[in-house]
Design an enzyme around this catalytic site. Structure first.
Site, PDB file in Angstrom:
ATOM      1  N   MET A 166      -2.931  -7.446  -1.714  1.00 16.61           N
ATOM      2  CA  MET A 166      -3.058  -7.352  -3.167  1.00 16.61           C
ATOM      3  C   MET A 166      -3.961  -6.171  -3.521  1.00 16.61           C
ATOM      4  SD  MET A 166      -2.820 -11.205  -4.631  1.00 16.61           S
ATOM      5  CE  MET A 166      -4.502 -11.667  -4.365  1.00 16.61           C
ATOM      6  N   GLY A 167      -4.104  -5.229  -2.586  1.00 18.24           N
ATOM      7  CA  GLY A 167      -4.902  -4.033  -2.849  1.00 18.24           C
ATOM      8  C   GLY A 167      -6.389  -4.292  -2.719  1.00 18.24           C
ATOM      9  N   ALA A 168      -7.200  -3.361  -3.288  1.00 15.22           N
ATOM     10  CA  ALA A 168      -8.668  -3.376  -3.115  1.00 15.22           C
ATOM     11  C   ALA A 168      -8.965  -3.485  -1.622  1.00 15.22           C
ATOM     12  CB  ALA A 168      -9.325  -4.513  -3.903  1.00 15.22           C
ATOM     13  N   HIS A 175     -10.078  -3.270   2.146  1.00 18.77           N
ATOM     14  CA  HIS A 175     -11.365  -3.164   2.835  1.00 18.77           C
ATOM     15  C   HIS A 175     -11.104  -3.167   4.335  1.00 18.77           C
ATOM     16  CE1 HIS A 175     -10.822  -7.445   3.421  1.00 18.77           C
ATOM     17  NE2 HIS A 175     -10.835  -7.658   2.121  1.00 18.77           N
ATOM     18  N   HIS A 223      -8.439  -5.519   5.750  1.00 14.80           N
ATOM     19  CA  HIS A 223      -7.045  -5.057   5.659  1.00 14.80           C
ATOM     20  C   HIS A 223      -6.794  -3.955   6.682  1.00 14.80           C
ATOM     21  CE1 HIS A 223      -7.823  -6.343   1.350  1.00 14.80           C
ATOM     22  NE2 HIS A 223      -6.736  -7.045   1.646  1.00 14.80           N
ATOM     23  N   LYS A 236      -8.653 -15.243   8.032  1.00 12.87           N
ATOM     24  CA  LYS A 236      -9.594 -15.671   6.994  1.00 12.87           C
ATOM     25  C   LYS A 236      -8.913 -16.630   6.024  1.00 12.87           C
ATOM     26  CE  LYS A 236     -12.749 -14.467   3.521  1.00 12.87           C
ATOM     27  NZ  LYS A 236     -11.875 -14.408   2.350  1.00 12.87           N
TER      28      LYS A 236
HETATM   29  O1  PAF Z   1      -3.592 -12.653   1.168  1.00 14.71           O
HETATM   30  C1  PAF Z   1      -3.177 -11.968   0.205  1.00 14.71           C
HETATM   31  O2  PAF Z   1      -3.689 -10.897  -0.116  1.00 14.71           O
HETATM   32  C2  PAF Z   1      -2.008 -12.495  -0.619  1.00 14.71           C
HETATM   33  O3  PAF Z   1      -2.036 -13.882  -0.698  1.00 14.71           O
HETATM   34  C3  PAF Z   1      -0.638 -12.015  -0.094  1.00 14.71           C
HETATM   35  C4  PAF Z   1      -0.343 -12.550   1.277  1.00 14.71           C
HETATM   36  C5  PAF Z   1      -0.602 -10.497  -0.079  1.00 14.71           C
HETATM   37  C6  PAF Z   1       0.458 -12.505  -1.044  1.00 14.71           C
HETATM   38  O4  PAF Z   1       0.282 -12.051  -2.338  1.00 14.71           O
END
Ligand code: PAF
Length: 278
Positions: free
Chosen positions: A27-29, A31, A34, A151
């Site tokens: 969902m972006g942002a 860090h 990710h 997490k």
């Molecule tokens: O973990 C997330 O960031 C969200 O739940 C995902 C898996 C991208 C689905 O929107």
């Protein structure tokens, strides 16, 4: 690296892939957490796709959908440096129509813990992950892996179950939690914490450390472990402390190799989760 904003452009890119695909939905942002998923995808795949989409259907009324941190330029730079091939950045209109089929989280595993605190959250999460997996798989990559962090342990368990129940041709790769040097598990929501709240937030990882100490001393009784964790968590608003097996069933005793210890708590107005797999 190419950024695509439509499904047509995504298909144009993925139809030219001739090898394995590693997919990291976000969902972006972005860090370091990710980034660790992206690095793993990069190491194991010929092509890496990252999606950035703040999915409205997984936010409940009154949650932080509008305030959710959006950092598209910084995210693009991070992805470029990490060797991502394609960023898919759709909008809600192209992902959803008015009267949609819905997916429901399973009745037991989907409605305990996070599911009970955020009813409906997992339905929306599974719905978008199903869509994203289908979109990336559309041009039939030779191998398709999708990377998720431990997490969000319950999310990971439910996605794994969805892939199994719906026979989706993708390998789900679980990736370890990444923490700051002080122990705080990385989360896009950590930016909401004030200095003082951040100090209190550290009690979540400390409570898990306490649980590990007890297990190392052969204290396997769940009641005792929860009690000791609650003591450490006195300064935050605990929503749950739970010990479950890898199938998310409640347990009375820790079984090494098959236990997840989870904690969720409010710190100021920020809701944090953390867990430990033992
Ligand atoms: O973990 C997330 O960031 C969200 O739940 C995902 C898996 C991208 C689905 O929107």
């Amino acid at each position: 690296m190419i950024i695509v904003n439509s499904i047509e452009e995504l298909f144009e890119q993925t139809s030219a892939f001739n090898g394995s695909v590693g997919f990291v939905p976000t969902m972006g942002a972005l860090h370091e957490g990710h980034l660790s998923l992206i690095r793993e995808a990069r190491a194991k795949s010929d092509f890496v796709v990252v999606s950035i989409f703040v999915n409205p259907t997984q936010f409940l009324e009154g949650e932080d959908l509008d305030a959710y941190p959006r950092k598209e330029d910084a995210d693009a730079k991070i992805c470029e440096l990490a060797g991502v091939d394609v960023i898919f950045m759709p909008n809600a209109e192209m992902m959803y129509e008015e009267d949609e089929l819905s997916i429901m989280a399973p009745a037991i595993r989907g409605f305990v813990l996070e599911g009970s605190k955020r009813p409906g959250h997992f339905d929306g999460m599974l719905q978008v992950v199903m869509k994203l997996l289908n979109l990336i798989a559309y041009n039939k990559p030779t191998a398709f892996r999708a990377y998720f962090g431990k997490k969000d342990a319950q999310q990971l368990a439910l996605i794994t179950q969805m892939v199994k129940n719906y026979f989706i041709n993708v390998e789900i790769v679980p990736c370890d939690i990444v923490r700051d040097a002080d122990g705080l598990a990385l989360s896009s929501r950590n930016v909401y914490l004030s200095k003082e709240e951040r100090v209190r937030a550290l009690t979540l990882s400390r409570s898990l450390k306490k649980a590990t100490e007890l297990v190392m001393r052969k204290q396997f009784e769940v009641v005792m472990i929860k009690e000791a964790m609650a003591e450490v968590l006195k300064e935050v608003d605990v929503q749950y402390i739970a010990l479950v097996n890898r199938q998310f069933q409640a347990i009375d005793e820790v079984e090494i190799g098959n236990t997840i210890i989870l904690v969720a708590a409010g710190v100021g107005s920020t809701r944090l989760i953390d867990n430990l797999w033992i």
